[in-house]
Design a protein around this motif. Structure first.
Motif, short mmCIF file in Angstrom:
data_model
loop_
_atom_site.label_atom_id
_atom_site.label_comp_id
_atom_site.label_asym_id
_atom_site.label_seq_id
_atom_site.Cartn_x
_atom_site.Cartn_y
_atom_site.Cartn_z
N ASP A 196 -5.52 2.01 -8.90
CA ASP A 196 -5.17 0.87 -8.21
C ASP A 196 -4.84 1.53 -6.66
N TYR A 197 -5.59 2.57 -6.16
CA TYR A 197 -5.60 3.00 -4.84
C TYR A 197 -6.25 1.69 -4.01
N PRO A 198 -5.45 1.59 -2.99
CA PRO A 198 -4.67 2.39 -2.42
C PRO A 198 -2.97 1.64 -2.52
N HIS A 199 -3.12 0.95 -3.50
CA HIS A 199 -1.60 0.17 -3.68
C HIS A 199 -0.40 1.21 -4.09
N TRP A 200 0.64 0.67 -3.97
CA TRP A 200 1.88 1.59 -4.01
C TRP A 200 2.08 1.91 -5.26
N ASP A 201 1.46 1.16 -6.27
CA ASP A 201 1.79 1.68 -7.52
C ASP A 201 0.69 2.46 -8.23
N PHE A 202 -0.06 3.06 -7.27
CA PHE A 202 -1.36 3.99 -7.76
C PHE A 202 -0.98 4.95 -8.90
N ASP A 203 -1.81 5.29 -9.67
CA ASP A 203 -1.62 6.34 -10.74
C ASP A 203 -2.59 7.51 -10.35
N ALA A 222 0.73 -0.99 -0.07
CA ALA A 222 -0.04 0.05 0.17
C ALA A 222 0.82 1.07 -0.03
N ARG A 223 0.28 2.29 -0.51
CA ARG A 223 0.91 3.68 -0.37
C ARG A 223 1.25 3.93 1.14
N VAL A 224 2.27 4.65 1.46
CA VAL A 224 2.71 4.61 2.93
C VAL A 224 1.60 5.58 3.64
N ASP A 225 0.99 6.59 2.67
CA ASP A 225 0.20 7.49 3.51
C ASP A 225 -1.46 7.01 3.26
N SER A 226 -1.57 5.91 2.88
CA SER A 226 -3.03 5.33 2.65
C SER A 226 -3.67 4.72 4.04
N TRP A 227 -2.77 4.49 5.15
CA TRP A 227 -3.37 3.83 6.12
C TRP A 227 -4.12 4.95 6.95
N PRO A 228 -5.29 4.57 7.24
CA PRO A 228 -6.20 5.60 7.72
C PRO A 228 -5.71 5.92 9.10
N PRO A 229 -5.91 7.38 9.43
CA PRO A 229 -5.39 7.81 10.72
C PRO A 229 -6.26 7.22 11.82
N ALA A 230 -7.54 6.60 11.61
CA ALA A 230 -8.38 6.36 12.51
C ALA A 230 -7.99 4.68 12.91
N GLY A 231 -7.22 4.25 12.11
CA GLY A 231 -6.72 2.60 12.28
C GLY A 231 -7.38 1.80 11.20
N TRP A 276 3.94 7.37 -2.18
CA TRP A 276 3.41 6.87 -3.18
C TRP A 276 3.90 5.69 -4.03
N HIS A 277 5.04 5.92 -4.57
CA HIS A 277 5.54 4.96 -5.30
C HIS A 277 7.01 4.47 -4.84
N GLY A 278 7.43 5.23 -3.82
CA GLY A 278 8.87 4.95 -3.36
C GLY A 278 9.97 5.50 -3.95
N TRP A 279 9.71 6.34 -4.85
CA TRP A 279 10.93 7.05 -5.45
C TRP A 279 11.76 7.72 -4.20
N GLU A 280 13.05 7.76 -4.63
CA GLU A 280 14.00 8.22 -3.43
C GLU A 280 14.80 9.33 -3.71
N PHE A 281 14.62 10.23 -2.91
CA PHE A 281 15.53 11.69 -3.08
C PHE A 281 16.30 11.80 -1.91
N ASP A 282 17.52 12.30 -2.39
CA ASP A 282 18.42 12.80 -1.32
C ASP A 282 18.07 14.13 -0.63
N LEU A 283 17.90 14.20 0.58
CA LEU A 283 17.71 15.39 1.18
C LEU A 283 18.58 16.35 1.09
N ARG A 284 19.93 16.14 0.90
CA ARG A 284 20.94 16.85 1.06
C ARG A 284 20.97 17.78 -0.42
N THR A 285 20.48 17.24 -1.61
CA THR A 285 20.52 17.85 -2.77
C THR A 285 19.33 18.00 -3.62
N GLY A 286 18.24 17.11 -2.94
CA GLY A 286 17.03 16.79 -3.89
C GLY A 286 17.13 16.13 -4.93
#
Ligand code: FES
Lengths: 325, 181
Positions: A280-287, A20-29, B95-105
């Motif tokens: 594909d919400y809430p999966h990590w490869d969401f468009d 899942a997308r890291v931000d897709s976990w509901p704050p309410a649990g 969202w998709h886990g792309w990684e960014f260097d905080l030091r340089t962007g």
């Protein structure tokens, strides 16, 4: 994994539990995609989505025990009505079925087939056997009976390795390799004669990619010219069945090295009229709807088709919001 | 973490390109704060006492980058043997886990094409900071007030107030720099 009961699916990719997308976990649990107010905020309202279709992937399709898998599917369907489609008219549901038990699956389709909350029957791409085989035909028969299309989604385990060459080591192999399963299932549906038997059946391949379709059509037609005697039950070219019966979803979006090649792809075969946008919400490869298309000039009206018309063609009037009360 | 956890509006100082995002106590080592700076959401990170600031918008598909996980670069001399280098200096988009260097962007996903906007951050004493006077192009009045909720307009009344001297250490983000090429 056969027999598992958990929703948790895979813990891959790393750092994205539930895929899942890291931000897709509901704050309410609760797990991603389990909380209506949060989903409204994060998905429906964020992008002005008029109609969204639930595809619950709770492994109800691939349990070993026939009555358990049927009960699980039925429970998920009731949950969809109670928690999602009743309180939120923008959400439509998919009928989950005990995929490996054709008769029990047909019974569940008959139970819900005329309920306007449901717009399709949900299968997963990796089951026990190729989907053209007769054990699955009661599902297609019931689909036709209720004029419901079939969505076949990425996922499932089924007991067979993902690839024809065995079990891979990495998640990335699974993620890339799933297109093979879609091609195998489509080939099976065509050559085993499903569309000859059920001429009004409509099928959408969900989350399997789409760029491979034109070359598969070429290859199937070429093979058919030489080997058609083996399948005398077919009356049309394989590509014609595909044109008449098959839709596909976008996510994962195909991303050619040169964006204009995307346009060339659409011009091949039927894709411009058959692609349906999926997040594909809430999966990590969401468009994201406003960002996912390649930055290139697309054929006129393509976006209108992609975001609305193709879905309406596939799902029919049931897709439109019901006037309530 | 929710998509939009923007904690406040930054206070403009000096020439209107520099903004106070909080005191050093607000962002202790290992933590971060996403704040509205001159209309843009910027995430300020404290990595072991060093401060980094990047735009809270992923250049890939616009995801809320600063609510992603902080990690390091994973290096593998051999398949199956992993080491983490520069822990905490890499932000992974939620969202998709792309990684960014905080030091340089810098993105290491498509390094020649993609980077996230980064900003200079400094720590300065409260005594040296002077609030910016709202002007034509400068920040609006509401933006210069760290207590103003976004979108509200100030009313006509004001209670009598008294000057208080400030000597704390403040974290200042500079949004005036040019985008690195
Ligand atoms: S939007 Fe950030 S990685 Fe895709």
């Amino acid at each position: 994994m056969l027999g598992r009961w958990s929703y948790s699916g895979t813990n891959y990719p790393k750092e994205s539990p539930n895929a899942a997308r890291v931000d897709s976990w509901p704050p309410a649990g609760g797990p991603p995609g389990s909380n209506l107010p949060f989903l409204r905020e994060q998905l429906l309202d964020e992008w002005g989505i008029d109609i969204a279709i639930n595809n619950p992937l709770f492994h109800s399709a691939v349990q070993r025990h026939p009555h358990y898998t049927a009960a699980l599917a039925r429970a998920i369907n009731e949950w969809q009505i109670g928690e999602w489609t009743d309180p939120e008219p923008r959400i439509k549901a998919s009928i989950c079925v005990p995929q490996e038990e054709g008769d029990l699956a047909a019974a569940e389709i008959d139970r819900l087939g005329d309920d306007p909350n449901f717009v399709q029957i949900l299968l997963v791409i990796r089951g026990a056997e190729p989907l053209g085989r007769r054990r699955y035909w009661p599902i297609y028969e019931a689909a036709v009976r209720h004029n419901l299309p079939i969505g076949i989604h990425f996922g499932g385990q089924g007991g067979n390795p993902l690839t024809g060459t065995g079990w891979p080591s990495y998640y990335i192999e699974d993620h890339t390799g799933m297109a093979q399963s879609f091609q195998g299932q489509l080939t099976s549906l065509i050559f085993e004669g499903v569309f000859e038997q059920f001429p009004t059946l409509r099928v959408c391949l969900i989350e399997g990619g789409f760029a491979w379709l034109p070359t598969l059509m070429w290859r199937m037609d070429a093979a058919y010219k030489r080997l058609h005697e083996e399948v005398p039950h077919l009356k049309k070219l394989p590509s014609e069945y595909i044109r008449d019966h098959i839709w596909l979803s976008t996510q994962p979006m195909e991303e050619p090295f040169k964006p204009h090649q995307f346009t060339q792809l659409l011009r091949h075969g039927t894709l411009a009229d058959r692609l349906i946008f999926a997040t594909d919400y809430p999966h990590w490869d969401f468009d994201a709807p406003d960002q996912a298309l390649p930055k290139t000039k697309l054929p006129e009206e393509f976006e209108q088709k992609l975001f609305f018309q193709n879905a309406l063609d596939f799902y029919g009037e049931r897709l439109l919001p019901r006037v309530r009360g | 973490m929710a998509a939009s956890q923007v904690s406040n509006v930054a206070l403009g100082v000096d020439d209107g390109t520099r903004f106070v995002v909080g005191t050093v106590d607000d962002i202790p080592p290992g933590s971060r704060k996403v704040i509205l700076v001159n209309g843009r959401e910027i995430g300020v990170f404290n990595v072991n006492g060093e401060y980094f600031a990047v735009l809270n918008r992923c250049p890939h598909q616009g995801g809320p980058l600063c609510s992603g996980r902080q990690t390091g670069f994973l290096v593998a001399p051999l398949p199956g043997e992993y080491q983490l280098s520069r822990p905490g200096e890499v932000i992974r988009c939620p969202w998709h886990g792309w990684e960014f260097d905080l030091r340089t962007g810098q993105s290491w996903c498509e390094p020649s094409k993609v980077r996230v906007r980064r900003y200079d951050v400094s720590v300065e004493s409260g005594e040296t900071l002077v609030a910016a006077v709202p002007g034509e192009d400068g920040p609006t009045e509401a933006e210069t007030d760290p207590l103003a909720p976004p979108g509200l307009v100030k009313g006509p009344y004001k209670a009598e107030t008294f000057p208080v001297s400030i000597e704390q250490q403040y974290i200042v983000v500079d949004v005036g720099g040019r985008r690195p090429s």
